[in-house]
Each structure stands twice: as C-alpha cells, then as structure tokens.
Enzyme design. Structure first.
Site, short mmCIF file in Angstrom:
data_model
loop_
_atom_site.label_atom_id
_atom_site.label_comp_id
_atom_site.label_asym_id
_atom_site.label_seq_id
_atom_site.Cartn_x
_atom_site.Cartn_y
_atom_site.Cartn_z
N GLN A 147 52.88 56.03 25.08
CA GLN A 147 51.98 54.89 24.97
C GLN A 147 51.94 54.33 23.56
OE1 GLN A 147 48.24 56.30 26.43
NE2 GLN A 147 48.87 56.21 28.54
N MET A 148 52.72 54.87 22.64
CA MET A 148 52.68 54.41 21.25
C MET A 148 53.96 53.64 20.94
SD MET A 148 52.30 56.46 17.66
CE MET A 148 54.02 56.92 17.52
N PRO A 149 53.98 52.35 21.25
CA PRO A 149 55.18 51.59 20.91
C PRO A 149 55.30 51.42 19.40
CG PRO A 149 53.50 50.14 21.82
CD PRO A 149 52.97 51.53 21.89
N GLU A 150 56.51 51.60 18.92
CA GLU A 150 56.79 51.39 17.50
C GLU A 150 57.83 50.29 17.39
OE1 GLU A 150 58.01 53.81 13.48
OE2 GLU A 150 57.11 54.86 15.16
N VAL A 204 52.45 50.56 16.33
CA VAL A 204 52.94 50.70 14.95
C VAL A 204 54.02 49.65 14.74
CG1 VAL A 204 54.11 52.22 13.31
CG2 VAL A 204 52.47 53.18 14.95
#
Length: 85
Positions: A18-21, A58
């Site tokens: 769930q943490m797109p960078e 991020v």
C-alpha cells in the site's frame, strides 16, 4: 511461528503493497513551489486512484542539469539556446 507473528507478517506485507513510491526524473530548473505542487498533485492522484493514504505515498525528484539531459540528439542547453535564436 506463532499466530501473532503470522498476522503481523501479513499486516507488514499489506502495508508494503500500500506504499507507492514514485520517482520523477526531470531536468533542473523548476522552482521548489512548482515541484511541491507537482508532488501534491501526484499524491492526490494516487490517493484517488489507488485508494492509499496520503501518508503512505513517497515521492522523490531526481533532477539533472540541463547539460546532462538530451532529447533529439541535443542537450537541453543546446535546445534552449536554439529557442532563443
């Protein structure tokens, strides 16, 4: 491995997905305000389209000097000089 450890491992894996960078590569020359606005817009697009929290997004900008980027066989410095003629 205990049931707690398995659940924790699953939760951690879900957080990772769930943490797109996002990395943006661009020629140098934009103001900090322009870059911040772009990053806010990208964040909102990911929130809207991926359903992630803004806090999870991020974004990093990699800037290259105009002399280090080329398009169509000419550096961006050369292209800029040609536009001024």
């Amino acid at each position: 491995m205990t049931e707690f450890n398995v659940r924790e491992k699953i939760r951690n894996k879900q957080r990772e997905t769930q943490m797109p960078e996002i990395t943006v590569s661009m020629a140098a020359g934009r103001t900090d305000e322009q870059k911040a606005g772009m990053m806010r817009d990208i964040t909102q697009a990911l929130v809207k389209n991926l359903g992630v929290d803004a806090e999870a997004v991020v974004i990093q900008i990699n800037e290259a000097p105009l002399s280090h980027k080329m398009k169509g066989g000419k550096t961006f410095v050369e292209r800029k000089a040609a536009q001024g003629k």
